[in-house]
Design an enzyme around this catalytic site. Structure first.
Site, PDB file in Angstrom:
ATOM      1  N   ASP A 142     -29.137  14.154  18.439  1.00  9.02           N
ATOM      2  CA  ASP A 142     -30.488  13.949  17.921  1.00  9.02           C
ATOM      3  C   ASP A 142     -31.356  15.170  18.221  1.00  9.02           C
ATOM      4  OD1 ASP A 142     -33.079  12.390  17.321  1.00  9.02           O
ATOM      5  OD2 ASP A 142     -31.538  10.868  17.102  1.00  9.02           O
ATOM      6  N   HIS A 155     -37.976  11.897  18.976  1.00 12.50           N
ATOM      7  CA  HIS A 155     -37.064  10.989  18.267  1.00 12.50           C
ATOM      8  C   HIS A 155     -35.848  10.635  19.120  1.00 12.50           C
ATOM      9  CE1 HIS A 155     -34.166   9.744  15.089  1.00 12.50           C
ATOM     10  NE2 HIS A 155     -35.251   9.329  14.448  1.00 12.50           N
ATOM     11  N   ASN A 169     -33.652   5.382   5.668  1.00 12.66           N
ATOM     12  CA  ASN A 169     -34.940   4.725   5.434  1.00 12.66           C
ATOM     13  C   ASN A 169     -35.455   4.874   4.009  1.00 12.66           C
ATOM     14  OD1 ASN A 169     -34.972   4.074   8.173  1.00 12.66           O
ATOM     15  ND2 ASN A 169     -36.000   5.981   8.707  1.00 12.66           N
ATOM     16  N   SER A 217     -33.311   4.388  12.384  1.00 15.36           N
ATOM     17  CA  SER A 217     -33.026   5.266  13.526  1.00 15.36           C
ATOM     18  C   SER A 217     -33.009   4.489  14.833  1.00 15.36           C
ATOM     19  CB  SER A 217     -34.086   6.367  13.628  1.00 15.36           C
ATOM     20  OG  SER A 217     -33.905   7.341  12.643  1.00 15.36           O
TER      21      SER A 217
END
Length: 418
Positions: A88, A122, A219, A284
């Site tokens: 990530d 994130h 998404n 996520s």
């Protein structure tokens, strides 16, 4: 305290854009556009408008944990001795809920850190949902609070100077396998949902090594159209959609035949850089929920293969029908049900048995109006036995009456001869 975006209004705008699938990873200045460079990563992130890195903790337990019997779940497993690689934006190790969860050997493919720098936040959120340690004053903790997190920074997120690509993601996957991570979480997909040969090959190598890759479905599902996203749609990857408080698909969650399961992805509380917690939406944050459940199963059953763990997660999920569908896959993940069954799972989930169907209609169970044939035979037998008993009594009684009558006649005759 620095905020994740300049103003609250701007944050809300970014939140709406992310929830509807708009890419938040800006192209570097002077570089090719996203359409010219389809290998650039796209990860959705909807931040709370009040989120402050280094802020406070949220006291109540999030709804995604309130629905779980935590004591029962942690009595079964805590994720101990399992390492989950988080590929990530990095994982900030200054948050107290994560500082003791970081495994050694992290790596940065776009900078000079060991994967423990996260300017975007994130990756820190993702890691927290998996393995954040409990802390006083907050009801939030990771699904697997004793698992270890291997931080691998493959992108700088919105940092234009460190965009990352499918090449750095592929290298990160190979590195996670080299470091013997049992589970690999990838909460990103490629821009434009583009397939990529190098990324596919890296996933294939990881699957062949025995690692379980858990990936976010994406998404971009607000338009209601079905489409594959990568790496989630690759063979052997556990693809996770986002569900809401009603166990229904979150409006932004990408649908498609590749979706395997769903997990909470709306209003997800988790850790942020420099300490504190914030809320966020997105597939996520559904993916690490499932990665945490996978860590619990791997800890409890270290001999199970990635395919077996996947099957147990799929077959224990809360199904909406007898088979999988393109919105929630096999259903919403149920951690308690997954841990409760200790029997060895197969390597592929199967549909529930079909009901009896005639001409397209379900055949109801036959309803007997009155007694059944067996009950009638039983009643007849009782009548026969009862009748026989009465007959015996009648015969026996008749013999007694006849005998008494004869005695009376004899006595009467004797009296007359005197």
């Amino acid at each position: 305290m620095p905020r994740t975006s300049g103003t609250r209004a701007l944050q809300r705008v970014f939140g709406v854009l992310a929830a509807t699938g708009v890419c938040l990873t800006a192209a570097p200045a002077g570089s090719a556009s996203a359409s010219d460079k389809p290998d650039k990563p796209d990860f959705g992130l909807t931040s709370s408008s009040e989120c402050v890195f280094g802020g406070g903790n949220i006291k109540p337990a999030p709804w995604s944990l309130q629905r779980i019997l935590l004591d029962q779940m942690r009595g079964e497993s805590t994720g101990k001795d399992v390492t989950v690689a988080v590929i990530d934006t990095g994982v900030d190790n200054t948050n107290k809920q994560l500082s003791s969860a970081i495994a050694p050997g992290g790596k940065d493919f776009v900078g000079n850190t060991k994967g423990t720098t996260d300017t975007e936040g994130h990756g820190t959120r993702v890691a927290g949902i998996i393995a954040a340690r409990p802390v006083s004053g907050s009801g939030f903790a990771g699904i697997a609070p004793e698992a270890k997190i291997l931080p691998i920074r493959y992108t700088g997120g919105e940092d234009e100077k460190k965009p990352g690509s499918s090449a750095t993601m592929s290298a990160a996957i190979d590195y996670a396998v080299k470091q013997h991570a049992s589970i690999i979480n990838i909460s990103s997909d490629t821009v434009g949902r583009q397939d990529n040969a190098a990324l596919r090959a890296a996933v294939d190598r990881a699957v062949a090594s025995g690692a379980l890759i858990v990936a976010a479905a994406g998404n971009e599902g607000a338009d209601g159209k079905s489409a594959d996203t990568y790496p989630a749609a690759y063979e052997g990857v556990l693809a996770v959609a986002a569900s809401d408080r009603n166990d229904e698909r979150a409006f932004f969650s990408q649908s498609g035949k590749f979706v395997d399961v769903a997990a909470p992805g709306v209003g997800m509380i988790s850790t942020v850089p420099k300490g504190g917690q914030c809320t966020a939406d997105g597939t996520s944050f559904a993916a690490p929920y499932v990665a945490g459940v996978a860590a619990l199963l791997k800890s409890k059953h270290p001999g199970w293969s990635a395919a077996q763990i996947t099957t147990r997660i799929e077959e224990s999920a809360k199904r909406t029908g007898r088979d999988r569908n393109q919105y929630l896959g096999w259903g919403v993940v149920d951690p308690i049900a997954a841990l409760a069954d200790d029997s060895d799972p197969k390597t592929r989930a199967t549909a529930d048995p079909k009901p009896d169907i005639v001409a397209g209609h379900v055949v109801p169970m036959a309803v007997t109006m009155g007694e059944s044939e067996a009950e009638r035979d039983q009643r007849t037998a009782m009548y026969v036995m009862g009748g026989s008993l009465v007959l015996v009594l009648v015969v026996a009684g008749s013999g007694v009456v006849v005998r008494d009558w004869r005695r009376k006649q004899t006595r009467a005759a004797g009296t007359g001869s005197l």
